[in-house]
Each structure stands twice: as structure tokens, then as C-alpha cells.
Design a protein around this motif. Structure first.
Motif, PDB file in Angstrom:
ATOM      1  N   GLY A 116       0.778  -1.230   0.000  1.00  0.00           N
ATOM      2  CA  GLY A 116       0.000   0.000   0.000  1.00  0.00           C
ATOM      3  C   GLY A 116       0.812   1.283   0.000  1.00  0.00           C
ATOM      4  N   ILE A 117       2.136   1.179  -0.044  1.00  0.00           N
ATOM      5  CA  ILE A 117       3.012   2.363  -0.023  1.00  0.00           C
ATOM      6  C   ILE A 117       3.592   2.578  -1.417  1.00  0.00           C
ATOM      7  CG2 ILE A 117       5.146   3.331   0.925  1.00  0.00           C
ATOM      8  CD1 ILE A 117       4.545   1.595   3.437  1.00  0.00           C
ATOM      9  N   ASN A 118       3.563   3.825  -1.880  1.00  0.00           N
ATOM     10  CA  ASN A 118       4.161   4.177  -3.170  1.00  0.00           C
ATOM     11  C   ASN A 118       5.682   4.159  -3.007  1.00  0.00           C
ATOM     12  OD1 ASN A 118       5.082   5.340  -5.529  1.00  0.00           O
ATOM     13  ND2 ASN A 118       3.551   6.963  -5.582  1.00  0.00           N
ATOM     14  N   MET A 119       6.290   3.074  -3.471  1.00  0.00           N
ATOM     15  CA  MET A 119       7.737   2.865  -3.325  1.00  0.00           C
ATOM     16  C   MET A 119       8.538   3.552  -4.430  1.00  0.00           C
ATOM     17  SD  MET A 119       7.912   0.897  -0.688  1.00  0.00           S
ATOM     18  CE  MET A 119       9.586   0.270  -0.772  1.00  0.00           C
ATOM     19  N   GLY A 120       7.876   3.816  -5.555  1.00  0.00           N
ATOM     20  CA  GLY A 120       8.574   4.382  -6.699  1.00  0.00           C
ATOM     21  C   GLY A 120       7.702   4.310  -7.922  1.00  0.00           C
ATOM     22  N   GLN A 121       8.339   4.141  -9.078  1.00  0.00           N
ATOM     23  CA  GLN A 121       7.567   4.166 -10.320  1.00  0.00           C
ATOM     24  C   GLN A 121       8.388   3.660 -11.483  1.00  0.00           C
ATOM     25  OE1 GLN A 121       8.289   8.867 -11.055  1.00  0.00           O
ATOM     26  NE2 GLN A 121       6.957   8.237  -9.416  1.00  0.00           N
ATOM     27  N   ILE A 122       7.664   3.255 -12.513  1.00  0.00           N
ATOM     28  CA  ILE A 122       8.296   2.995 -13.803  1.00  0.00           C
ATOM     29  C   ILE A 122       7.955   4.197 -14.677  1.00  0.00           C
ATOM     30  CG2 ILE A 122       6.351   1.656 -14.761  1.00  0.00           C
ATOM     31  CD1 ILE A 122       8.522  -0.069 -16.210  1.00  0.00           C
ATOM     32  N   ASP A 123       8.974   4.684 -15.374  1.00  0.00           N
ATOM     33  CA  ASP A 123       8.855   5.873 -16.210  1.00  0.00           C
ATOM     34  C   ASP A 123       9.276   5.493 -17.620  1.00  0.00           C
ATOM     35  OD1 ASP A 123       8.898   8.474 -17.265  1.00  0.00           O
ATOM     36  OD2 ASP A 123      10.823   8.971 -16.352  1.00  0.00           O
ATOM     37  N   ILE A 124       8.424   5.818 -18.601  1.00  0.00           N
ATOM     38  CA  ILE A 124       8.733   5.512 -19.998  1.00  0.00           C
ATOM     39  C   ILE A 124       8.623   6.789 -20.814  1.00  0.00           C
ATOM     40  CG2 ILE A 124       8.125   4.092 -21.987  1.00  0.00           C
ATOM     41  CD1 ILE A 124       7.914   1.966 -20.026  1.00  0.00           C
ATOM     42  N   ASP A 125       9.680   7.083 -21.563  1.00  0.00           N
ATOM     43  CA  ASP A 125       9.661   8.206 -22.501  1.00  0.00           C
ATOM     44  C   ASP A 125       9.572   7.648 -23.913  1.00  0.00           C
ATOM     45  OD1 ASP A 125      10.061   9.990 -20.413  1.00  0.00           O
ATOM     46  OD2 ASP A 125      12.206  10.208 -20.783  1.00  0.00           O
ATOM     47  N   SER A 126       8.844   8.364 -24.770  1.00  0.00           N
ATOM     48  CA  SER A 126       8.712   7.945 -26.156  1.00  0.00           C
ATOM     49  C   SER A 126       9.026   9.109 -27.090  1.00  0.00           C
ATOM     50  CB  SER A 126       7.286   7.448 -26.431  1.00  0.00           C
ATOM     51  OG  SER A 126       7.174   7.033 -27.776  1.00  0.00           O
ATOM     52  N   HIS A 127       9.689   8.789 -28.192  1.00  0.00           N
ATOM     53  CA  HIS A 127       9.968   9.781 -29.229  1.00  0.00           C
ATOM     54  C   HIS A 127       8.797   9.858 -30.212  1.00  0.00           C
ATOM     55  CE1 HIS A 127      14.548   8.986 -28.498  1.00  0.00           C
ATOM     56  NE2 HIS A 127      13.950   9.521 -27.461  1.00  0.00           N
ATOM     57  N   THR A 128       7.751   9.101 -29.947  1.00  0.00           N
ATOM     58  CA  THR A 128       6.540   9.066 -30.773  1.00  0.00           C
ATOM     59  C   THR A 128       5.446   9.844 -30.050  1.00  0.00           C
ATOM     60  OG1 THR A 128       7.170   6.865 -31.541  1.00  0.00           O
ATOM     61  CG2 THR A 128       4.866   7.510 -31.869  1.00  0.00           C
ATOM     62  N   ALA A 129       4.714  10.659 -30.781  1.00  0.00           N
ATOM     63  CA  ALA A 129       3.616  11.410 -30.171  1.00  0.00           C
ATOM     64  C   ALA A 129       2.449  10.473 -29.856  1.00  0.00           C
ATOM     65  CB  ALA A 129       3.154  12.522 -31.103  1.00  0.00           C
TER      66      ALA A 129
END
Length: 151
Positions: A116-129
Motif C-alpha cells: 500500500g506504499i508508493n515505493m517508486g515508479q516505472i517511467d517511460i519516454d517515447s519519441h513518438t507522439a
């Protein structure tokens, strides 16, 4: 993208107890970045709730200067505070966006919860709109649930 095939590979990578958690997370980042054409940068940030900062632990793609992000700053920092998924079809439309690369057009950030605790995140960047679908979001929520099992 056949996410079902990737799910099996993610589980296999995460279930390697002889490897460190960071090594397993890096392998997951590499898998996603190499196999999903519009995932140009994939990273896991983890929260330090005492200092209210996020710290980059594993990634695949171009190196970034953003290895520490204050809560509230940028898309990642906003997710650290909101505990909600954040899909950004056009980063230029966001006034609280931290530019990692001039090529990034879209971003998706999914919080990672354990007990139940927000430990972190996955982050994805895209060069596509606007590349991210509800299936991407659902898949990344699943990835984070699997990652939480090894934390």
C-alpha cells in the motif's frame, strides 16, 4: 505488441535470485526498451520519503542527468505525490515537465506500490507522439506488481 509474451519474459527476468534487484530491474528495462518500439527510455525510480525525492535505480536508453527528482517536480514527481498513473500524450502541453531529451514527445509514469506504499515508479519516454494505449497502462501496472514481489 504481444504483451502476453513479454509478461512471461518479465517474470523469468525477475525470478533470478542470484542476481541483485537492481540487475533484474535493469534487465526488465532493457527488455521493454528493446522490444517495444515506442519505449525509447525505460527507468525505475524509487522514493526516499524522508527527503521527498525519487532516485533512479535502473534504466535502459540514453543516460539522463535526472537521477534525483524532488516530489512534485515533473511528471515523475507529480506521480510521487498523487499516487496515480500519469499518461502524457504530448509533453509540450505540460507546464511541469522536466525535459530529458529534445526527442521525447510522450511519457507514461506508473506508481509502484508495495504493501500500500508508493515505493517508486516505472517511467517511460517515447519519441513518438501519443503512443500509449490503455493496454500499455495495464501492462505497466502489471509489471510494477511483479516488481513489488522482489522488493
Amino acid at each position: 505488441m504481444p504483451f502476453d509474451i513479454l509478461k512471461k519474459e518479465v517474470v523469468t527476468l525477475l525470478q533470478q535470485p542470484k542476481k541483485s534487484v537492481d540487475d533484474r530491474l535493469t534487465e526488465v528495462c532493457v527488455l521493454l526498451q528493446e522490444r517495444i518500439g515506442y519505449y525509447d527510455w525505460v527507468g525505475f525510480y524509487f522514493a526516499n520519503h524522508d527527503t521527498k525525492t525519487l532516485h533512479l535505480e535502473a534504466f535502459a536508453g540514453e543516460p539522463t542527468d535526472h537521477t534525483e527528482i524532488p516530489f512534485g517536480k515533473g511528471i515523475c514527481g507529480q506521480v510521487a505525490e498523487s499516487n496515480a498513473n500519469f499518461v502524457v500524450p504530448d509533453v509540450k502541453a505540460q507546464n511541469n515537465y522536466i525535459a530529458c531529451s529534445i526527442y521525447v514527445k510522450a511519457e507514461i509514469v506508473i506508481p509502484l506500490f508495495k504493501d500500500g506504499i508508493n515505493m517508486g515508479q516505472i517511467d517511460i519516454d517515447s519519441h513518438t507522439a501519443d503512443p500509449f494505449s490503455p493496454e500499455d497502462e495495464e501492462f505497466l501496472v502489471w509489471v510494477n506488481a511483479e516488481v513489488a514481489k522482489i522488493l
